[in-house]
Write a protein that holds these residues in place. Structure first.
Motif, PDB file in Angstrom:
ATOM      1  N   HIS A 236     -17.885  -2.708  13.690  1.00  7.99           N
ATOM      2  CA  HIS A 236     -17.632  -1.715  12.645  1.00  7.99           C
ATOM      3  C   HIS A 236     -18.796  -1.682  11.667  1.00  7.99           C
ATOM      4  O   HIS A 236     -18.607  -1.929  10.494  1.00  7.99           O
ATOM      5  CB  HIS A 236     -16.345  -2.035  11.881  1.00  7.99           C
ATOM      6  CG  HIS A 236     -15.103  -1.642  12.595  1.00  7.99           C
ATOM      7  ND1 HIS A 236     -14.134  -0.865  12.037  1.00  7.99           N
ATOM      8  CD2 HIS A 236     -14.685  -1.912  13.862  1.00  7.99           C
ATOM      9  CE1 HIS A 236     -13.157  -0.685  12.898  1.00  7.99           C
ATOM     10  NE2 HIS A 236     -13.470  -1.308  14.028  1.00  7.99           N
ATOM     11  N   ALA A 237     -19.979  -1.410  12.179  1.00  8.30           N
ATOM     12  CA  ALA A 237     -21.144  -1.401  11.305  1.00  8.30           C
ATOM     13  C   ALA A 237     -21.130  -0.160  10.417  1.00  8.30           C
ATOM     14  O   ALA A 237     -20.693   0.916  10.849  1.00  8.30           O
ATOM     15  CB  ALA A 237     -22.421  -1.442  12.133  1.00  8.30           C
ATOM     16  N   GLU A 238     -21.590  -0.338   9.188  1.00  3.39           N
ATOM     17  CA  GLU A 238     -21.772   0.790   8.283  1.00  3.39           C
ATOM     18  C   GLU A 238     -23.158   0.661   7.672  1.00  3.39           C
ATOM     19  O   GLU A 238     -23.630  -0.449   7.455  1.00  3.39           O
ATOM     20  CB  GLU A 238     -20.736   0.739   7.145  1.00  3.39           C
ATOM     21  CG  GLU A 238     -19.311   0.739   7.637  1.00  3.39           C
ATOM     22  CD  GLU A 238     -18.314   0.723   6.497  1.00  3.39           C
ATOM     23  OE1 GLU A 238     -18.720   0.394   5.358  1.00  3.39           O
ATOM     24  OE2 GLU A 238     -17.143   1.037   6.752  1.00  3.39           O
ATOM     25  N   ILE A 239     -23.788   1.799   7.396  1.00  2.00           N
ATOM     26  CA  ILE A 239     -25.137   1.754   6.816  1.00  2.00           C
ATOM     27  C   ILE A 239     -25.077   2.212   5.372  1.00  2.00           C
ATOM     28  O   ILE A 239     -24.519   3.257   5.054  1.00  2.00           O
ATOM     29  CB  ILE A 239     -26.103   2.638   7.624  1.00  2.00           C
ATOM     30  CG1 ILE A 239     -26.344   1.977   8.994  1.00  2.00           C
ATOM     31  CG2 ILE A 239     -27.419   2.841   6.878  1.00  2.00           C
ATOM     32  CD1 ILE A 239     -27.152   2.835   9.942  1.00  2.00           C
ATOM     33  N   MET A 240     -25.612   1.363   4.483  1.00  2.00           N
ATOM     34  CA  MET A 240     -25.551   1.661   3.054  1.00  2.00           C
ATOM     35  C   MET A 240     -26.951   1.885   2.493  1.00  2.00           C
ATOM     36  O   MET A 240     -27.854   1.086   2.705  1.00  2.00           O
ATOM     37  CB  MET A 240     -24.873   0.506   2.321  1.00  2.00           C
ATOM     38  CG  MET A 240     -24.839   0.685   0.822  1.00  2.00           C
ATOM     39  SD  MET A 240     -23.436  -0.158   0.099  1.00  2.00           S
ATOM     40  CE  MET A 240     -23.987  -1.848   0.172  1.00  2.00           C
ATOM     41  N   VAL A 241     -27.094   2.987   1.757  1.00  4.34           N
ATOM     42  CA  VAL A 241     -28.396   3.368   1.204  1.00  4.34           C
ATOM     43  C   VAL A 241     -28.480   2.902  -0.261  1.00  4.34           C
ATOM     44  O   VAL A 241     -27.681   3.331  -1.082  1.00  4.34           O
ATOM     45  CB  VAL A 241     -28.574   4.895   1.269  1.00  4.34           C
ATOM     46  CG1 VAL A 241     -29.944   5.306   0.740  1.00  4.34           C
ATOM     47  CG2 VAL A 241     -28.369   5.391   2.703  1.00  4.34           C
ATOM     48  N   PRO A 242     -29.434   2.029  -0.570  1.00  8.10           N
ATOM     49  CA  PRO A 242     -29.504   1.497  -1.928  1.00  8.10           C
ATOM     50  C   PRO A 242     -30.270   2.408  -2.893  1.00  8.10           C
ATOM     51  O   PRO A 242     -31.167   3.149  -2.486  1.00  8.10           O
ATOM     52  CB  PRO A 242     -30.271   0.180  -1.746  1.00  8.10           C
ATOM     53  CG  PRO A 242     -31.115   0.384  -0.532  1.00  8.10           C
ATOM     54  CD  PRO A 242     -30.398   1.386   0.340  1.00  8.10           C
ATOM     55  N   LEU A 243     -29.879   2.342  -4.157  1.00  2.00           N
ATOM     56  CA  LEU A 243     -30.611   2.928  -5.276  1.00  2.00           C
ATOM     57  C   LEU A 243     -30.830   4.437  -5.213  1.00  2.00           C
ATOM     58  O   LEU A 243     -31.786   4.960  -5.784  1.00  2.00           O
ATOM     59  CB  LEU A 243     -31.973   2.231  -5.452  1.00  2.00           C
ATOM     60  CG  LEU A 243     -32.384   2.077  -6.911  1.00  2.00           C
ATOM     61  CD1 LEU A 243     -31.616   0.949  -7.563  1.00  2.00           C
ATOM     62  CD2 LEU A 243     -33.880   1.825  -7.042  1.00  2.00           C
TER      63      LEU A 243
ATOM     64  N   ILE B  82     -23.708   2.987  -5.312  1.00  2.00           N
ATOM     65  CA  ILE B  82     -23.759   3.690  -6.595  1.00  2.00           C
ATOM     66  C   ILE B  82     -24.185   2.680  -7.640  1.00  2.00           C
ATOM     67  O   ILE B  82     -23.399   1.834  -8.076  1.00  2.00           O
ATOM     68  CB  ILE B  82     -22.370   4.298  -6.944  1.00  2.00           C
ATOM     69  CG1 ILE B  82     -21.884   5.218  -5.831  1.00  2.00           C
ATOM     70  CG2 ILE B  82     -22.438   5.034  -8.288  1.00  2.00           C
ATOM     71  CD1 ILE B  82     -22.701   6.484  -5.623  1.00  2.00           C
ATOM     72  N   GLU B  83     -25.457   2.738  -8.023  1.00  2.00           N
ATOM     73  CA  GLU B  83     -25.966   1.719  -8.937  1.00  2.00           C
ATOM     74  C   GLU B  83     -26.899   2.294  -9.998  1.00  2.00           C
ATOM     75  O   GLU B  83     -27.569   1.571 -10.715  1.00  2.00           O
ATOM     76  CB  GLU B  83     -26.641   0.592  -8.164  1.00  2.00           C
ATOM     77  CG  GLU B  83     -27.643   1.074  -7.123  1.00  2.00           C
ATOM     78  CD  GLU B  83     -28.148  -0.058  -6.225  1.00  2.00           C
ATOM     79  OE1 GLU B  83     -28.077  -1.221  -6.632  1.00  2.00           O
ATOM     80  OE2 GLU B  83     -28.620   0.253  -5.124  1.00  2.00           O
ATOM     81  N   LEU B  84     -26.934   3.628 -10.065  1.00  2.00           N
ATOM     82  CA  LEU B  84     -27.695   4.278 -11.131  1.00  2.00           C
ATOM     83  C   LEU B  84     -26.757   5.253 -11.832  1.00  2.00           C
ATOM     84  O   LEU B  84     -25.927   5.900 -11.177  1.00  2.00           O
ATOM     85  CB  LEU B  84     -28.881   5.054 -10.542  1.00  2.00           C
ATOM     86  CG  LEU B  84     -29.984   4.190  -9.934  1.00  2.00           C
ATOM     87  CD1 LEU B  84     -31.005   5.046  -9.212  1.00  2.00           C
ATOM     88  CD2 LEU B  84     -30.661   3.330 -11.006  1.00  2.00           C
ATOM     89  N   PRO B  85     -26.884   5.373 -13.151  1.00  2.00           N
ATOM     90  CA  PRO B  85     -25.994   6.294 -13.864  1.00  2.00           C
ATOM     91  C   PRO B  85     -26.005   7.697 -13.258  1.00  2.00           C
ATOM     92  O   PRO B  85     -24.972   8.332 -13.131  1.00  2.00           O
ATOM     93  CB  PRO B  85     -26.557   6.297 -15.279  1.00  2.00           C
ATOM     94  CG  PRO B  85     -27.188   4.953 -15.426  1.00  2.00           C
ATOM     95  CD  PRO B  85     -27.742   4.622 -14.071  1.00  2.00           C
ATOM     96  N   ARG B  86     -27.167   8.160 -12.833  1.00  2.00           N
ATOM     97  CA  ARG B  86     -27.209   9.520 -12.297  1.00  2.00           C
ATOM     98  C   ARG B  86     -26.377   9.665 -11.031  1.00  2.00           C
ATOM     99  O   ARG B  86     -25.741  10.693 -10.807  1.00  2.00           O
ATOM    100  CB  ARG B  86     -28.648   9.962 -12.019  1.00  2.00           C
ATOM    101  CG  ARG B  86     -28.708  11.451 -11.696  1.00  2.00           C
ATOM    102  CD  ARG B  86     -30.113  11.986 -11.492  1.00  2.00           C
ATOM    103  NE  ARG B  86     -30.100  13.443 -11.502  1.00  2.00           N
ATOM    104  CZ  ARG B  86     -29.680  14.198 -10.498  1.00  2.00           C
ATOM    105  NH1 ARG B  86     -29.237  13.636  -9.384  1.00  2.00           N
ATOM    106  NH2 ARG B  86     -29.679  15.517 -10.600  1.00  2.00           N
ATOM    107  N   ALA B  87     -26.389   8.628 -10.224  1.00  2.00           N
ATOM    108  CA  ALA B  87     -25.584   8.684  -9.006  1.00  2.00           C
ATOM    109  C   ALA B  87     -24.107   8.819  -9.371  1.00  2.00           C
ATOM    110  O   ALA B  87     -23.373   9.612  -8.771  1.00  2.00           O
ATOM    111  CB  ALA B  87     -25.823   7.431  -8.172  1.00  2.00           C
TER     112      ALA B  87
END
Ligand code: ADP
Ligand code: MG
Ligand code: MG
Length: 896
Positions: free
Chosen positions: A724-731, A768-773
């Motif tokens: 059950h792999a998932e790919i997460m995009v940082p920043l 989700i790690e930036l206010p804009r996101a």
């Protein structure tokens, strides 16, 4: 506002207004237990006093009315010459703050009423003893005179008379002592000891209000995260006397043992004594069993009251009582503090006794307590030198250097040394040292002594009442028979058994950890004793219940197959964050260097091709370990220069080579590397070329990782696994970034599926790690199948705090000055960062109703934050493997 409540008017739910002590005194009065009549001045009066700097005028009037009611009820007058009414003035805030606030007993005594008291009680000695206590307490707490002046005079009096116990002083001795005490008051404060009872009362009330803001009280509140603006209530209680001869006395007791949880009779009793004598360790106390022999009637009545209270509060209660000439009086009760192990045992015991439900049992324990139980303990098989055994007061295994005063404890701890604070007994002035120490050891006092109560509250290992120790604070040493332990010598104390060892003792993992790792049966088999077995069973029951009621799933942050394994064993239902950067370290560093230095596509591709099988193997192993469970893999996040050599070191190396005229392949490579490092140098790397920006700018980097994930999943599918792999995009800050990555990823996933002949479903989501996101979550959700809140970076970027720098730099000052009460990196800032999370949850769900929402910052394992994430409706929290059990428990608590 109504500032004064009679005990008959309040109840236990009014703690905000009446403080804990006042609310519970009222509750006991309502229950019909024998509480001396009295009244409570509210915390609101205290807040008004703090705001204006003087007692509110209304309060003075209300106090007059309440005193008159009391006088009428008891048929005596405050400070009368005949049979005077005396009262105590006792502080009591909403949260119990042991030893923080001061109490004054025997208010109403003066040169005239002391005669009346003597006549009425037919005990002149008692009357003068009460008077000297009043002047002593009043002098110390209200007039701020050094307590040593009084206790010194008392010691001197005993020396002169050739006696050792306070009780051996005669009425004449005490009368003379009163004269000395009054003289001390005059010398130190420049005024006479106030003779007017109402003046005594008002000054004492003011002193209690003022004590809310002493340095000690503030220190305790900071530590316990109690707000500074609550204020304290004041209780005025008609006096009853435990110092009226041998048929009187004072004591404290628990309805269950606060360190093991066992029910039975636990308490200390001191005949012919008043107030804090019993906890101050002035004389050695008797047990409740002794009281049963001394005064069976009062004992039976006390047992009855204990049962009443435990039934009423449906919990362990602690109680202060006094017996006056064979009559029992209840002076205080509250739901008692307890050790972590006792909390679990008591909770399940109460369930078995059908007093509470499992849901309530869950509410009675906390993740913080569970984490304490996961600490290592002393190895009982190791060789060790037993010095003495005291009473087990607060569990844990502490090893440190012996120090004999609070100042040294603080100084040495500041140098990074582990210290054990050794005292004959502690008092509130030792608080700083107790906080600094890894353990506290005293030679006097019982399980209810100051040291024991405070250490338990702080979760510091503590052993008390080790009478064999001869603690010599002046010589900075303690003697045990012929052995001498000097300041700086290492000792080890076991807060669960009361044992004190010379030298360091090795520690072993806790039985709770064994339970988590090997299961209930193995842990029960290996448990050292019945107490441990009971504890392990209790933890298992409560944790299992938490698992059945919680809504939040619990995942772990794990980067290696080993971490993933531990996480799964400890109950993680998936990996919420698999970082990939460590996969580029070690031998693979060279490949990264080559990738960065590549001038041509072919060179770059060769480096990427070499990395691919390595990454694929990493992911295959982790997916195998997590078979059937979601595994969220984050694409590479940190700036690339972190994988290159240090700028300064490399510059020096290159310069030296040039100076020596060295040439060759290595020198050329270093020179290229240096150029690259210089090119990549950033002033604010944390806000620079990292995360998704890197993936967009460096060709092939994300593609490599995505292909490795896809091929690993395909390999597992072919082996019959359920990846059950998932790919997460940082920043990511913009949905456009996500679209770029998603387009590339979908192409690669399709390619691999076709090549391998399998069907691949690999969700792609955003961290989700930036206010804009967060603020554009509706748009982000168009390109993300899941969100995972990276609350570490989100906190940094919302506050503009650099996590790596602020803690030492100004957080201490900020905490002191009340800007923050706790680091926002430790517990989520609900108002600010939390608001962003709420917005993103709402908008993300609106755009994509089946979006999966989780959190993967440090906050995922913080008890208070877990409750917040439950409230905002996340699907899971992810935390370090070690905190998984804590998150499971707290997620359960949040749901009941
Ligand atoms: P603390 O919060 O430090 O326990 P308390 O207000 O409970 O302080 O009082 C300290 C001691 O004085 C306790 O042992 C209590 O039992 C005793 N005491 C307080 N009020 C009275 C009273 N009216 N009569 C007799 N003893 C009292
Ligand atoms: Mg006190
Ligand atoms: Mg008390």
């Amino acid at each position: 506002a109504k500032y004064v409540y009679d005990f008959s008017e309040g109840n236990k739910d009014l703690k905000d207004l009446l403080g804990g002590k006042g609310a519970n005194l009222a509750e006991m009065t309502r229950l019909g237990l024998p509480v001396p009549p009295g009244f409570t001045i509210t915390t609101e009066a205290c807040r008004a006093y703090m705001a204006d700097g003087q007692l509110p005028p209304d309060l003075r009037v209300e106090v007059t009315m309440a005193v008159r009611r009391l006088e009428d009820e008891l048929g005596r007058g405050l400070g009368d010459f005949h049979d005077p009414l005396l009262v105590s003035v006792r502080s009591g805030a909403k949260f119990s703050m042991p030893g923080m606030m001061e109490t004054v007993l025997n208010i109403g005594l003066n040169d005239a009423s002391v005669q009346g008291l003597a006549k009425f009680s037919d005990d002149e000695r008692f009357a003068w003893d009460s008077y000297r206590r009043l002047i002593q307490m009043f002098g110390k707490t209200v007039l701020d005179i050094d307590g040593e002046r009084f206790s010194g005079a008392l010691e001197q009096m005993k020396d002169v008379r050739g006696v050792t116990a306070d009780t051996d002083l005669t009425a004449d001795d005490l009368r003379e002592l009163v004269g000395w005490f009054k003289q001390i008051v005059h010398e130190e404060s420049g005024r006479e000891f106030p003779q007017h009872p109402r003046e005594q009362l008002d000054l004492a009330i003011t002193a209690v209000f003022n004590s809310w803001n002493t340095e000690r009280a503030r220190l305790y509140r900071r530590r316990e995260r109690i707000p500074h603006d609550l204020g304290t209530a004041v209780n005025v209680v008609s006096m009853v006397f435990g110092n009226l001869g041998p048929s009187s006395g004072t004591g404290v007791c628990f309805t269950r043992d606060p360190s093991t949880g066992h029910s039975g009779v636990y308490g200390d009793y001191l005949p012919n004594a008043q107030g804090e004598d019993v906890v101050a360790g002035i004389r050695n106390t008797l047990t409740l069993a002794d009281l049963e022999t001394l005064d069976p009637t009062s004992y039976a009545e006390l047992r009855q009251a204990m049962r009443r209270l435990e039934t009423h509060y449906r919990d362990l209660c602690d109680i202060e009582f006094t017996i006056e000439r064979g009559k029992l009086w209840m002076l205080q009760t509250r739901v008692g503090k307890r050790t972590a192990a006792a909390a679990f045992r008591i909770a399940t015991q109460l369930v078995d006794e059908h007093l509470i439900t499992m849901d309530e049992a869950l509410e009675r324990v906390s993740g913080q307590q569970l984490s304490k139980l996961m600490f290592p303990q002393f190895d009982s098989g190791a060789e060790r030198t037993l010095l003495a055994t005291g009473m087990a007061a607060s569990p844990g295994a502490a090893v440190g250097m012996a120090v004999f005063d609070s100042a040294t404890a603080q100084a040495w701890a500041a140098e990074g040394k582990d210290v054990v604070l050794v005292r004959r007994e502690t008092n509130p002035d030792d608080l700083g040292g107790m906080i600094a120490a890894v353990g506290v050891l005293t030679s006097r006092g019982g399980k209810t002594s100051h040291a024991a109560v405070v250490a338990r509250g702080m979760g510091t290992t503590c052993v008390v009442g080790a009478e064999k120790l001869d603690v010599d604070v002046v010589a900075r040493e303690m003697r045990v028979g012929k052995k001498v332990v000097r300041e700086g010598d290492v000792i080890a104390i076991d807060g669960s058994s009361g044992e004190i060892f010379l030298g360091a003792v090795p520690v072993v993992p806790s039985p709770v950890v064994q339970y988590l790792e090997d299961g209930l049966d193995v842990a029960l088999e290996h448990a050292a004793d019945d107490d441990t077995r009971e504890l392990v069973k209790a933890v298992d029951r409560v944790l299992t219940h938490a698992d059945t009621v919680r809504r939040l799933r619990v995942h772990a942050n794990a980067d290696t197959p080993g971490d993933a394994h531990r996480a799964r064993v400890w109950g993680a239902q998936g990996i919420g964050l698999c970082r990939t950067e460590h996969m580029f370290l070690g031998e693979r560093r060279v490949l990264i260097e080559r990738l960065i230095l590549a001038r041509e596509d072919a060179e770059r591709q060769a480096a990427l091709d070499a990395l691919l099988p390595l990454q694929r193997a990493d992911f295959t192993e982790i997916l195998r370990e997590m078979d059937g469970r979601p595994t969220t893999i984050r694409l590479i996040d940190p700036p690339l220069h972190e994988f290159l050599p240090d700028l300064t070191e490399l510059s020096v190396k290159v310069a030296l080579a040039a100076e020596r005229g060295e040439t060759g392949e290595v020198v050329d490579r270093d020179r290229d590397l240096l150029a690259a490092v210089q090119r990549m140098h950033e002033a604010n790397p944390m806000l620079g070329l990292r995360g998704v920006r890197l993936g967009i700018v460096v060709p092939g980097l994300f593609a490599l990782q995505i292909r490795a994930v896809a091929e690993a999943a395909a390999a597992r599918l072919k082996e019959g696994g359920r990846p059950h792999a998932e790919i997460m995009v940082p920043l990511a800050a913009s949905v456009m970034e996500l679209h770029l990555v998603r387009d590339e990823a979908e192409r690669i996933l399709a390619d691999v599926a076709a090549e391998q002949g399998v069907e691949l479903h690999v969700p792609i989501g955003a961290m989700i790690e930036l206010p804009r996101a967060a603020l554009t979550a509706d748009r982000m959700a168009q390109a993300a199948e899941f969100f995972s809140f990276g609350t570490n970076d989100l906190t940094q970027t919302t506050w503009g705090f650099s996590r790596d720098d602020v803690e030492g730099a100004f957080f201490t000052e900020y905490t002191e000055r009340g800007v923050i009460s706790v680091s926002p990196f430790e517990t989520i800032d609900r108002r600010g960062v939390g608001r962003l999370v709420r917005i993103a949850v709402e908008e993300g769900r609106r755009e994509r109703p089946d979006i999966v929402l989780g959190v993967c910052g440090e906050h995922g394992g913080d008890p208070e934050s877990v409750h917040f994430f439950h409230e905002v409706g996340l699907d899971y929290v992810s935390c370090s493997p070690f905190r998984v059990p804590i998150a499971r428990l707290e997620a359960g608590r949040a749901a009941v």
